[in-house]
Each structure stands twice: as C-alpha cells, then as structure tokens.
Design a protein around this motif. Structure first.
Motif, PDB file in Angstrom:
ATOM      1  N   TYR A  93     -22.175  -3.470   4.231  1.00  0.00           N
ATOM      2  CA  TYR A  93     -21.569  -2.743   2.555  1.00  0.00           C
ATOM      3  C   TYR A  93     -20.633  -3.681   2.683  1.00  0.00           C
ATOM      4  CZ  TYR A  93     -24.466   1.229   4.715  1.00  0.00           C
ATOM      5  OH  TYR A  93     -25.488   1.940   5.237  1.00  0.00           O
ATOM      6  N   GLY A  94     -19.861  -4.878   2.618  1.00  0.00           N
ATOM      7  CA  GLY A  94     -19.036  -5.576   2.505  1.00  0.00           C
ATOM      8  C   GLY A  94     -18.709  -6.764   1.717  1.00  0.00           C
ATOM      9  N   ASN A  95     -18.048  -7.190   1.589  1.00  0.00           N
ATOM     10  CA  ASN A  95     -17.994  -8.236   0.443  1.00  0.00           C
ATOM     11  C   ASN A  95     -17.822  -9.483   1.762  1.00  0.00           C
ATOM     12  OD1 ASN A  95     -15.785 -10.354  -0.738  1.00  0.00           O
ATOM     13  ND2 ASN A  95     -15.023  -8.946  -2.033  1.00  0.00           N
ATOM     14  N   SER A  96     -19.259 -10.408   0.716  1.00  0.00           N
ATOM     15  CA  SER A  96     -19.481 -11.848   0.939  1.00  0.00           C
ATOM     16  C   SER A  96     -18.920 -12.633   1.198  1.00  0.00           C
ATOM     17  CB  SER A  96     -21.531 -11.266   0.151  1.00  0.00           C
ATOM     18  OG  SER A  96     -20.799 -11.897  -1.240  1.00  0.00           O
ATOM     19  N   LYS A  97     -17.816 -12.779   0.330  1.00  0.00           N
ATOM     20  CA  LYS A  97     -16.886 -13.826  -0.024  1.00  0.00           C
ATOM     21  C   LYS A  97     -16.208 -13.542   1.465  1.00  0.00           C
ATOM     22  CE  LYS A  97     -17.221 -14.636  -4.653  1.00  0.00           C
ATOM     23  NZ  LYS A  97     -16.779 -15.103  -6.265  1.00  0.00           N
ATOM     24  N   ILE A  98     -15.639 -12.523   0.983  1.00  0.00           N
ATOM     25  CA  ILE A  98     -14.519 -12.360   2.962  1.00  0.00           C
ATOM     26  C   ILE A  98     -15.295 -12.472   4.163  1.00  0.00           C
ATOM     27  CG2 ILE A  98     -13.044 -10.743   3.802  1.00  0.00           C
ATOM     28  CD1 ILE A  98     -11.830 -11.125   1.633  1.00  0.00           C
ATOM     29  N   ASN A  99     -16.795 -11.791   4.065  1.00  0.00           N
ATOM     30  CA  ASN A  99     -17.023 -12.160   5.430  1.00  0.00           C
ATOM     31  C   ASN A  99     -17.317 -13.848   5.552  1.00  0.00           C
ATOM     32  OD1 ASN A  99     -17.457  -9.423   5.368  1.00  0.00           O
ATOM     33  ND2 ASN A  99     -19.065  -9.082   4.763  1.00  0.00           N
ATOM     34  N   ALA A 100     -17.916 -14.816   4.941  1.00  0.00           N
ATOM     35  CA  ALA A 100     -17.492 -15.997   4.603  1.00  0.00           C
ATOM     36  C   ALA A 100     -16.323 -16.401   4.936  1.00  0.00           C
ATOM     37  CB  ALA A 100     -18.686 -16.469   3.179  1.00  0.00           C
ATOM     38  N   TRP A 101     -15.535 -16.541   4.639  1.00  0.00           N
ATOM     39  CA  TRP A 101     -14.245 -16.897   4.677  1.00  0.00           C
ATOM     40  C   TRP A 101     -14.102 -16.834   6.324  1.00  0.00           C
ATOM     41  CZ3 TRP A 101      -9.819 -13.666   6.141  1.00  0.00           C
ATOM     42  CH2 TRP A 101      -8.607 -14.796   6.587  1.00  0.00           C
ATOM     43  N   ALA A 102     -14.341 -14.852   6.612  1.00  0.00           N
ATOM     44  CA  ALA A 102     -13.868 -14.736   8.535  1.00  0.00           C
ATOM     45  C   ALA A 102     -14.826 -15.482   9.319  1.00  0.00           C
ATOM     46  CB  ALA A 102     -13.848 -13.375   7.974  1.00  0.00           C
TER      47      ALA A 102
END
Length: 127
Positions: A77-86
């Motif tokens: 359900y998340g944001n793939s760009k933010i997840n990649a950054w994290a």
C-alpha cells in the motif's frame, strides 16, 4: 499530517481481494474504523499513534494509504519511491510499523521501540 491533534479517519469498509493478499476500501466491505493521533511531523513524514476500533486485515496500512499517509516500507500500500529511499538510506527492509502497546480484555502489554526504528525516527525528525 500537521499539528498534534486527534483525527478520526472516515469509517471505511474493507473488502478482501480474493486473488491477492490485500484489501481495498469500498462501500460494500465490512466497516472499519481507525483513530490516528499525530505525535510528530515534518514536511515529509509523520509519526502517529494508531488506535483500532475494529480489527480488519491490513486495516492500519489500507486506511493510512487511502488517507494519503502510507506506512514507510509498505510494499503493498506504500509509496515505492519513499520505500526505495528508506531501504537505501536506512536499510529498512520491512514496514516502519510497530505495536508498542496492546490492550486485550483490559490487560496491557507494552514493548520498547526497536533500536533501528528509534535511530530512523531521530534522523528523520532531527531529534
């Protein structure tokens, strides 16, 4: 999420998708209610305390994403760009989601915030 105030997300119904391990918000599903208490925030992230008034699968994740505040590290359900950054910045391989307190039949069970999450929180919120 801005300001430290209690907000209740609308009562959204959750419908389980039969061919996928995820849910969707729909009028036909079962009622689900989640209260969100922002604890701290900056222009990019919010840390919140969540209280479930119902207990549906994926309820926290689906409600927060539908409200525009997906859980960091949530691949469904998340944001793939933010997840990649994290993942790159903090080596976060799972969700930034932690049950620090459970209340079941009046019994309270509490736990500490994991060290890796505490370090991420300090860096994100400059504390």
């Amino acid at each position: 999420m801005t300001g430290v105030q209690t907000c209740a997300l609308p009562i959204w119904a959750i419908t389980k998708l039969e061919n996928a391990n995820r849910v969707e918000i729909s009028e036909e599903g079962r009622e689900a209610k989640t209260l969100v208490y922002p604890v701290m925030s900056n222009h990019d992230f919010s840390l919140a305390e969540i209280k479930l008034l119902t207990g549906r699968p994926h309820q926290i994740r689906a409600h927060l994403a539908a409200a525009g505040y997906p859980v960091v590290g949530d691949r469904k359900y998340g944001n793939s760009k933010i997840n990649a950054w994290a993942l790159n910045e903090f080596k976060l391989k799972g969700q930034f989601l932690h049950a620090y307190k459970l209340v079941i039949d009046g019994k309270v069970i509490e736990g500490e915030f994991p060290q890796n999450m505490e370090a991420i929180k300090k860096k994100i919120f400059n504390i």
